[in-house]
Design a protein around this motif. Sequence first.
Motif, mmCIF file in Angstrom:
data_model
loop_
_atom_site.group_PDB
_atom_site.id
_atom_site.type_symbol
_atom_site.label_atom_id
_atom_site.label_comp_id
_atom_site.label_asym_id
_atom_site.label_seq_id
_atom_site.Cartn_x
_atom_site.Cartn_y
_atom_site.Cartn_z
ATOM 1 N N GLY A 1 -16.371 -27.865 -121.480
ATOM 2 C CA GLY A 1 -17.255 -29.081 -121.806
ATOM 3 C C GLY A 1 -18.441 -29.303 -121.241
ATOM 4 N N GLN A 2 -18.846 -28.300 -120.295
ATOM 5 C CA GLN A 2 -20.083 -28.547 -119.533
ATOM 6 C C GLN A 2 -21.003 -27.186 -119.704
ATOM 7 N N TRP A 3 -22.116 -27.283 -119.537
ATOM 8 C CA TRP A 3 -23.275 -26.288 -119.300
ATOM 9 C C TRP A 3 -22.893 -25.828 -117.773
ATOM 10 N N SER A 4 -22.785 -24.672 -117.698
ATOM 11 C CA SER A 4 -22.684 -23.870 -116.284
ATOM 12 C C SER A 4 -23.700 -22.792 -116.147
ATOM 13 N N LEU A 5 -24.278 -22.460 -115.095
ATOM 14 C CA LEU A 5 -25.149 -21.519 -114.733
ATOM 15 C C LEU A 5 -24.575 -20.511 -113.815
ATOM 16 N N CYS A 6 -24.508 -19.246 -114.688
ATOM 17 C CA CYS A 6 -23.752 -18.181 -113.727
ATOM 18 C C CYS A 6 -24.741 -17.047 -113.427
ATOM 19 N N THR A 7 -24.524 -16.580 -112.192
ATOM 20 C CA THR A 7 -25.289 -15.425 -111.586
ATOM 21 C C THR A 7 -24.633 -14.381 -111.326
ATOM 22 N N PHE A 8 -24.878 -13.084 -111.662
ATOM 23 C CA PHE A 8 -24.218 -11.921 -111.377
ATOM 24 C C PHE A 8 -24.988 -10.882 -110.597
ATOM 25 N N ASN A 9 -24.487 -10.275 -109.434
ATOM 26 C CA ASN A 9 -25.287 -9.115 -108.730
ATOM 27 C C ASN A 9 -24.547 -7.773 -109.160
ATOM 28 N N PHE A 10 -24.756 -6.815 -108.223
ATOM 29 C CA PHE A 10 -24.477 -5.635 -108.543
ATOM 30 C C PHE A 10 -23.021 -5.239 -108.274
ATOM 31 N N HIS A 11 -22.045 -6.514 -107.912
ATOM 32 C CA HIS A 11 -20.757 -6.394 -107.524
ATOM 33 C C HIS A 11 -19.744 -6.754 -108.674
ATOM 34 N N PRO A 12 -19.316 -5.814 -109.334
ATOM 35 C CA PRO A 12 -18.222 -6.033 -110.180
ATOM 36 C C PRO A 12 -16.989 -6.344 -109.596
ATOM 37 N N GLY A 13 -16.054 -7.034 -110.451
ATOM 38 C CA GLY A 13 -14.664 -7.368 -109.895
ATOM 39 C C GLY A 13 -13.874 -6.190 -110.061
ATOM 40 N N HIS A 14 -14.184 -5.369 -111.138
ATOM 41 C CA HIS A 14 -13.153 -4.343 -111.655
ATOM 42 C C HIS A 14 -13.857 -3.251 -112.447
ATOM 43 N N GLN A 15 -13.446 -1.943 -112.244
ATOM 44 C CA GLN A 15 -13.721 -0.821 -112.894
ATOM 45 C C GLN A 15 -12.464 -0.326 -113.765
ATOM 46 N N ARG A 16 -12.854 -0.019 -115.110
ATOM 47 C CA ARG A 16 -11.799 0.249 -116.138
ATOM 48 C C ARG A 16 -11.103 1.514 -115.236
ATOM 49 N N GLY A 17 -9.674 1.314 -115.469
ATOM 50 C CA GLY A 17 -8.874 2.564 -114.821
ATOM 51 C C GLY A 17 -8.303 2.318 -113.375
ATOM 52 N N ASP A 18 -8.971 1.418 -112.687
ATOM 53 C CA ASP A 18 -8.584 1.294 -111.163
ATOM 54 C C ASP A 18 -7.659 0.371 -111.233
ATOM 55 N N PRO A 19 -6.855 0.415 -110.294
ATOM 56 C CA PRO A 19 -5.595 -0.517 -109.801
ATOM 57 C C PRO A 19 -6.371 -1.996 -109.811
ATOM 58 N N GLY A 20 -5.759 -2.980 -110.256
ATOM 59 C CA GLY A 20 -5.938 -4.282 -110.242
ATOM 60 C C GLY A 20 -6.072 -4.915 -109.065
ATOM 61 N N ALA A 21 -5.713 -4.542 -107.935
ATOM 62 C CA ALA A 21 -5.792 -5.002 -106.491
ATOM 63 C C ALA A 21 -7.056 -4.317 -105.868
ATOM 64 N N LEU A 22 -7.531 -3.394 -106.529
ATOM 65 C CA LEU A 22 -8.718 -2.870 -105.685
ATOM 66 C C LEU A 22 -9.811 -3.146 -106.156
ATOM 67 N N ASP A 23 -10.846 -3.760 -105.096
ATOM 68 C CA ASP A 23 -12.079 -4.410 -105.397
ATOM 69 C C ASP A 23 -13.016 -3.251 -105.579
ATOM 70 N N THR A 24 -14.028 -3.364 -106.749
ATOM 71 C CA THR A 24 -14.795 -2.193 -106.979
ATOM 72 C C THR A 24 -15.903 -1.968 -106.138
ATOM 73 N N GLY A 25 -16.369 -3.244 -105.362
ATOM 74 C CA GLY A 25 -17.491 -3.058 -104.347
ATOM 75 C C GLY A 25 -18.916 -3.212 -104.999
ATOM 76 N N ILE A 26 -20.047 -3.093 -104.423
ATOM 77 C CA ILE A 26 -21.377 -2.965 -104.971
ATOM 78 C C ILE A 26 -21.604 -1.402 -105.612
ATOM 79 N N ARG A 27 -22.047 -1.655 -106.960
ATOM 80 C CA ARG A 27 -22.409 -0.594 -107.504
ATOM 81 C C ARG A 27 -24.003 -0.835 -108.076
ATOM 82 N N GLN A 28 -24.754 -0.694 -107.040
ATOM 83 C CA GLN A 28 -26.344 -0.813 -107.087
ATOM 84 C C GLN A 28 -26.648 0.452 -107.984
#
Length: 390
Positions: A187-214
């Motif tokens: 129920g509110q406008w939100s401003l979202c900003t994303f950098n080169f860091h995804p939270g997950h890559q398909r096929g990786d274990p859920g607990a593994l952080d993807t890290g920066i993918r510049q």
Amino acid sequence: MPVSTSFVRAKMARTLFLSALSLTSLWFMFNAHDSLAQGPSMLFQNFDGPSVPINKEGVNYPTYYVGTGEGGTFTSSIDTSKKISGAGSLKMRLTSGYGLYAQFNPYDGVNRDFARAYSSNPSGWQFNTYNRMRYWFYDADGGEPEQIDGTTNFYMGTYVKAVTNADPSSDEAGGGHYYHPFNVLRGQWSLCTFNFHPGHQRGDPGALDTGIRQYPTAPPWGSGDPANTYNYFDTLTRWYISGLSQIASFPQDYWLDQVEFYQELNPENDAQVYSICVSYTAATNRIFLTWNRPKDENSINHEVRYAFSDIHALGWNNATPAPNGIITPPGYQGYNGMVYDTKAIDVSGKSVIYLAIKPQNSSVFSQVAFPLTNVPVASLSPPTNLRVVQ
């Protein structure tokens, strides 16, 4: 040297014209480019109408997607009454299914293109330049609920593919499929900003952080592109916004506005702070700031500070510690969402708040600027009946 009357008239006209605009419009016109150290930017979509954008196949851009346990049917329209900037925003009325899944598919019926081909100026795109993507998103009143336990209520899914000898039949040849989790208030406008860091890559274990993918299409992450040539947003193809919980009732209305790529010039902590969203409820003075941390940093607290001018220019030590602003990770490993939720910051009389996040083992912070007034008014023409009083 005397100042001409015409110069004074022009200056006064400009001043009055700007004062007639909403503070949000002013933020997009000036602060994003002048007050902040921001480099080149590229507007992707602003939904100013008069009709909903379409891709080269003639399908709405974005369109809905329905799958098993995700997505739902929605109708799209340009809403001129509920917007952040310009003439309108994209309204998505979800009428059935599981939840929102708004898909930007750069497809012409035969070939699969890059997202940048649908930007406001494809020929003006500057490769290896933009390191941020942001948009305004309005989660439906009865939409996916905000989370405070380390989980999130949405994610942005992305596909990237190699630019060199790009495969027209694929969204991800030489690249892959990534997920950027994010968390916003309903129920509110939100401003979202994303950098080169995804939270997950398909096929990786859920607990593994993807890290920066510049450079996700160059070794070691991908193949086909030379090192340090085409960055994450250069290689972006299909992308989408998807909810993570089932909607209880229909219809539900969502809005999207002012999708943009830009270059942040200040060094920020992209490794430890990513997917930053700010939601603000003016009626209750509630600021809901969320971000994600690396999944294996379960015991590192983060600190939030604020100011009403650019903290990169002001300096971290000169920013005000936020009330109860030491944030302990609420979840473990893959439950890596962070939340700062407060009604205790006095923003009266202020147009923009700058919020900075710094892990306590870091000397570098990340910042977002959020306009506190986002109820735009109709644009006015500069007045023509001014006179200078000597």
